[in-house]
Design a protein around this motif. Structure first.
Motif, mmCIF file in Angstrom:
data_model
loop_
_atom_site.group_PDB
_atom_site.id
_atom_site.type_symbol
_atom_site.label_atom_id
_atom_site.label_comp_id
_atom_site.label_asym_id
_atom_site.label_seq_id
_atom_site.Cartn_x
_atom_site.Cartn_y
_atom_site.Cartn_z
ATOM 1 N N THR A 206 0.838 -1.196 0.000
ATOM 2 C CA THR A 206 0.000 0.000 0.000
ATOM 3 C C THR A 206 0.876 1.249 0.000
ATOM 4 N N ASP A 207 0.521 2.204 -0.835
ATOM 5 C CA ASP A 207 1.252 3.465 -0.913
ATOM 6 C C ASP A 207 0.772 4.375 0.210
ATOM 7 N N PRO A 208 1.616 4.715 1.190
ATOM 8 C CA PRO A 208 1.183 5.552 2.308
ATOM 9 C C PRO A 208 0.835 6.978 1.906
ATOM 10 N N PHE A 209 1.281 7.417 0.715
ATOM 11 C CA PHE A 209 1.010 8.779 0.281
ATOM 12 C C PHE A 209 -0.246 8.882 -0.577
ATOM 13 N N LYS A 210 -0.832 7.747 -0.967
ATOM 14 C CA LYS A 210 -1.989 7.764 -1.853
ATOM 15 C C LYS A 210 -3.164 8.569 -1.282
ATOM 16 N N PRO A 211 -3.570 8.380 -0.026
ATOM 17 C CA PRO A 211 -4.679 9.202 0.492
ATOM 18 C C PRO A 211 -4.374 10.693 0.470
ATOM 19 N N MET A 212 -3.118 11.074 0.757
ATOM 20 C CA MET A 212 -2.753 12.490 0.752
ATOM 21 C C MET A 212 -2.809 13.039 -0.675
ATOM 22 N N ILE A 213 -2.317 12.271 -1.643
ATOM 23 C CA ILE A 213 -2.340 12.708 -3.035
ATOM 24 C C ILE A 213 -3.772 12.819 -3.522
ATOM 25 N N GLU A 214 -4.606 11.848 -3.195
ATOM 26 C CA GLU A 214 -6.004 11.881 -3.617
ATOM 27 C C GLU A 214 -6.743 13.048 -2.987
ATOM 28 N N SER A 215 -6.439 13.361 -1.735
ATOM 29 C CA SER A 215 -7.146 14.445 -1.056
ATOM 30 C C SER A 215 -6.664 15.814 -1.519
ATOM 31 N N ALA A 216 -5.531 15.892 -2.195
ATOM 32 C CA ALA A 216 -5.012 17.181 -2.658
ATOM 33 C C ALA A 216 -5.956 17.837 -3.657
ATOM 34 N N ALA B 57 -4.288 20.503 0.933
ATOM 35 C CA ALA B 57 -5.410 20.537 -0.004
ATOM 36 C C ALA B 57 -5.821 21.984 -0.228
ATOM 37 N N CYS B 58 -6.123 22.303 -1.477
ATOM 38 C CA CYS B 58 -6.474 23.676 -1.836
ATOM 39 C C CYS B 58 -7.970 23.940 -1.693
ATOM 40 N N ILE B 59 -8.305 25.149 -1.327
ATOM 41 C CA ILE B 59 -9.692 25.604 -1.253
ATOM 42 C C ILE B 59 -10.188 25.815 -2.679
ATOM 43 N N CYS B 60 -11.426 25.407 -2.967
ATOM 44 C CA CYS B 60 -11.960 25.553 -4.329
ATOM 45 C C CYS B 60 -12.428 26.988 -4.595
ATOM 46 N N LYS B 61 -12.578 27.310 -5.863
ATOM 47 C CA LYS B 61 -13.000 28.651 -6.284
ATOM 48 C C LYS B 61 -14.384 28.981 -5.749
ATOM 49 N N ASP C 143 -14.348 18.785 -5.807
ATOM 50 C CA ASP C 143 -13.129 18.966 -6.591
ATOM 51 C C ASP C 143 -12.698 20.434 -6.492
ATOM 52 N N ASN C 144 -11.417 20.663 -6.203
ATOM 53 C CA ASN C 144 -10.953 22.046 -6.037
ATOM 54 C C ASN C 144 -10.338 22.631 -7.302
ATOM 55 N N GLY C 145 -10.247 21.847 -8.375
ATOM 56 C CA GLY C 145 -9.713 22.369 -9.629
ATOM 57 C C GLY C 145 -8.236 22.689 -9.573
#
Length: 73
Positions: free
Chosen positions: A2-12, A58-62, A21-23
């Motif tokens: 399991t990739d430990p960074f996958k949840p962080m990448i997906e949540s970005a 994670a970025c805030i969406c427009k 989706d934050n675009g």
């Protein structure tokens, strides 16, 4: 394995305020210069609404940024 960074990448790519989706160009693997946020001003107060564990991840969406600027919410 399991990739430990996958949840962080997906949540970005998910807005930490609304869960949509934050675009984010960076989360999509594109250059930050072309991202919608590059020309925006983010009031400091909006970052106070981001859960601590998602600050800088994670970025805030427009839509949330625009609603905050319109209504302070």
């Amino acid at each position: 394995m399991t990739d430990p960074f996958k949840p962080m990448i997906e949540s970005a790519g998910i807005c930490p305020l609304c869960g949509r989706d934050n675009g984010c160009a960076g989360a999509a693997g594109r250059s930050h210069e072309g991202c919608w946020c590059a020309g925006e001003v983010f009031p400091q107060e909006i970052f106070e609404r981001v859960p601590e564990e998602l600050i800088g991840k994670a970025c805030i969406c427009k839509e949330c940024l625009d609603a905050f600027k319109r209504n302070g919410e």
